[in-house]
Design an enzyme around this catalytic site. Structure first.
Site, PDB file in Angstrom:
ATOM      1  N   LEU A  33       0.498  -1.224   0.222  1.00  0.00           N
ATOM      2  CA  LEU A  33      -0.027   0.164  -0.473  1.00  0.00           C
ATOM      3  C   LEU A  33       1.474   0.978   0.407  1.00  0.00           C
ATOM      4  CD1 LEU A  33      -2.382  -1.543   2.720  1.00  0.00           C
ATOM      5  CD2 LEU A  33      -2.737  -1.701  -0.023  1.00  0.00           C
ATOM      6  N   GLY A  36      -1.449   6.547  -2.160  1.00  0.00           N
ATOM      7  CA  GLY A  36      -3.027   6.653  -3.453  1.00  0.00           C
ATOM      8  C   GLY A  36      -4.076   5.643  -2.201  1.00  0.00           C
ATOM      9  N   HIS A  37      -3.320   4.653  -2.267  1.00  0.00           N
ATOM     10  CA  HIS A  37      -4.312   3.028  -1.565  1.00  0.00           C
ATOM     11  C   HIS A  37      -4.981   3.844  -0.026  1.00  0.00           C
ATOM     12  CE1 HIS A  37      -1.250  -0.005  -3.096  1.00  0.00           C
ATOM     13  NE2 HIS A  37      -2.797  -0.459  -4.369  1.00  0.00           N
ATOM     14  N   GLN A  61      -5.279 -12.199 -13.672  1.00  0.00           N
ATOM     15  CA  GLN A  61      -5.494 -11.196 -13.710  1.00  0.00           C
ATOM     16  C   GLN A  61      -3.979 -10.827 -14.593  1.00  0.00           C
ATOM     17  OE1 GLN A  61      -6.802  -8.632 -10.166  1.00  0.00           O
ATOM     18  NE2 GLN A  61      -4.354  -6.616 -11.722  1.00  0.00           N
ATOM     19  N   GLN A 153      -9.614   0.512 -15.457  1.00  0.00           N
ATOM     20  CA  GLN A 153     -10.612  -0.738 -15.021  1.00  0.00           C
ATOM     21  C   GLN A 153     -11.681  -0.207 -14.360  1.00  0.00           C
ATOM     22  OE1 GLN A 153      -8.017  -3.087 -11.764  1.00  0.00           O
ATOM     23  NE2 GLN A 153      -8.350  -1.544 -10.765  1.00  0.00           N
ATOM     24  N   SER A 185       2.165   3.907  -7.522  1.00  0.00           N
ATOM     25  CA  SER A 185       1.997   2.899  -8.362  1.00  0.00           C
ATOM     26  C   SER A 185       2.956   1.981  -6.876  1.00  0.00           C
ATOM     27  CB  SER A 185       2.040   2.382  -9.657  1.00  0.00           C
ATOM     28  OG  SER A 185       1.725   1.063 -10.154  1.00  0.00           O
TER      29      SER A 185
HETATM   30  O1  PAF Z   1      -6.337  -2.262  -8.953  1.00  0.00           O
HETATM   31  C1  PAF Z   1      -5.769  -3.088  -8.495  1.00  0.00           C
HETATM   32  O2  PAF Z   1      -5.061  -3.180  -7.782  1.00  0.00           O
HETATM   33  C2  PAF Z   1      -6.399  -4.311  -8.564  1.00  0.00           C
HETATM   34  O3  PAF Z   1      -6.230  -4.647 -10.202  1.00  0.00           O
HETATM   35  C3  PAF Z   1      -7.443  -5.223  -8.476  1.00  0.00           C
HETATM   36  C4  PAF Z   1      -9.189  -4.146  -8.884  1.00  0.00           C
HETATM   37  C5  PAF Z   1      -7.090  -5.196  -6.692  1.00  0.00           C
HETATM   38  C6  PAF Z   1      -8.327  -6.531  -8.253  1.00  0.00           C
HETATM   39  O4  PAF Z   1      -7.349  -7.313  -8.279  1.00  0.00           O
END
Ligand code: PAF
Length: 283
Positions: A33, A36-37, A61, A153, A185
């Site tokens: 984290l 941003g988070h 993903q 997204q 990021s």
């Molecule tokens: O943005 C992210 O960190 C990921 O794509 C998410 C939304 C947690 C899904 O794994």
């Protein structure tokens, strides 16, 4: 703060909260984290009685040649930060409890996920929508908060929520940047000091594109994108894409387009960074 490791534990907690009339906000993350988070958790805290943060590096993903194994992880630090920012629960499952070995059901958005990152990372958005749908079914949130750094997204998830009638309100949170302009990021952790300095060009070219497009409208797009590409390459970036699309359809802009999404993905060394800006070409 509670820590749940299995889907069943989280779902039981969420059901109990729902039955007692409490509202829930979910912040889905892949951990490691950063500010941003934390801004997403702060927004969630203001919205609902219960805040759940999920920390899950979602294997489905990532493409076969991508950074799944080396994706940065630090659960101790992450859970401490969640607690400091007032989260009520963290959901941190292992992949084995999220996906049965013979899992064969996926959620796929088929339009907005086609261009940009979708074109370069086949299967990426299918992995994202599948895990987010699962998280919605487990956390039963009234609200879910996503950052605008991952603009595509966000659009894909909003479309999924609309199309599949998830009873969730999606909250879009502003992109947070370092003082230098670099978008925050978890992948910035891969950058050397030199790469980090050079990557500042990304926010600089996006900042320059905005007034040029407001002034010149959609006719100015080719020249603006060309100037952006030139500056990025001069700074040593390897371009994956630099594009301007209609911000609501993610299709090539037309005279009817009100907003543009100018989005880019660029490698510095082995690290792929994304960034974007929204431009209102019509008021
Ligand atoms: O943005 C992210 O960190 C990921 O794509 C998410 C939304 C947690 C899904 O794994």
């Amino acid at each position: 703060m509670k820590i749940f490791r299995t889907p069943a534990e989280l779902q039981a907690y969420a059901l109990a909260n729902k039955r007692s009339g409490k509202t829930t906000a979910l912040v889905p993350t892949m951990g490691y984290l950063h500010a941003g988070h934390l801004s997403l958790i702060d927004i969630a805290r203001q919205k609902a009685d219960i805040v759940i943060v999920s920390i899950f590096v979602n294997p489905i993903q990532f493409g076969p040649t991508e950074d799944l194994d080396k994706y940065p992880r630090d659960f101790e630090r992450d859970s401490k930060l969640c607690e400091e920012h007032g989260a009520d629960a963290v959901f941190a499952p292992e992949p084995g409890v999220m996906y049965a070995p013979d899992a064969s059901t996926f959620v796929e958005e088929t339009r907005l996920s086609r261009p940009l990152c979708g074109a370069r990372r086949p299967g990426h958005f299918r992995g994202v929508t599948t895990v987010v749908a699962k998280l919605f079914n487990l956390a039963l949130p009234d609200y879910a908060v996503f950052g605008m750094k991952d603009a595509q997204q966000l659009l894909v998830i909003k479309r999924m929520v609309r199309d599949l009638n998830f009873p969730v309100e999606i909250i879009a949170a502003p992109l947070i940047r370092e003082h230098s302009g670099l978008a925050l990021s978890s992948r910035n952790a891969y950058l050397s000091e030199d790469e980090k300095e050079r990557a500042v060009v990304l926010s600089r070219v996006l900042d320059a594109a905005r007034p040029a497009l407001i002034e010149g409208g959609i006719e100015a797009i080719p020249a603006v994108l060309e100037a952006m590409r030139h500056e990025i390459e001069k700074a040593g970036g390897r371009i994956d894409y630099v594009e301007a699309l209609d911000a609501s359809t993610l299709e090539p802009p037309t005279e009817k387009s009100a907003d543009l999404l100018v989005a880019l993905a660029v490698y510095f060394g082995k690290t792929r960074l994304i960034d974007n800006t929204l431009v209102w070409v019509k008021r």
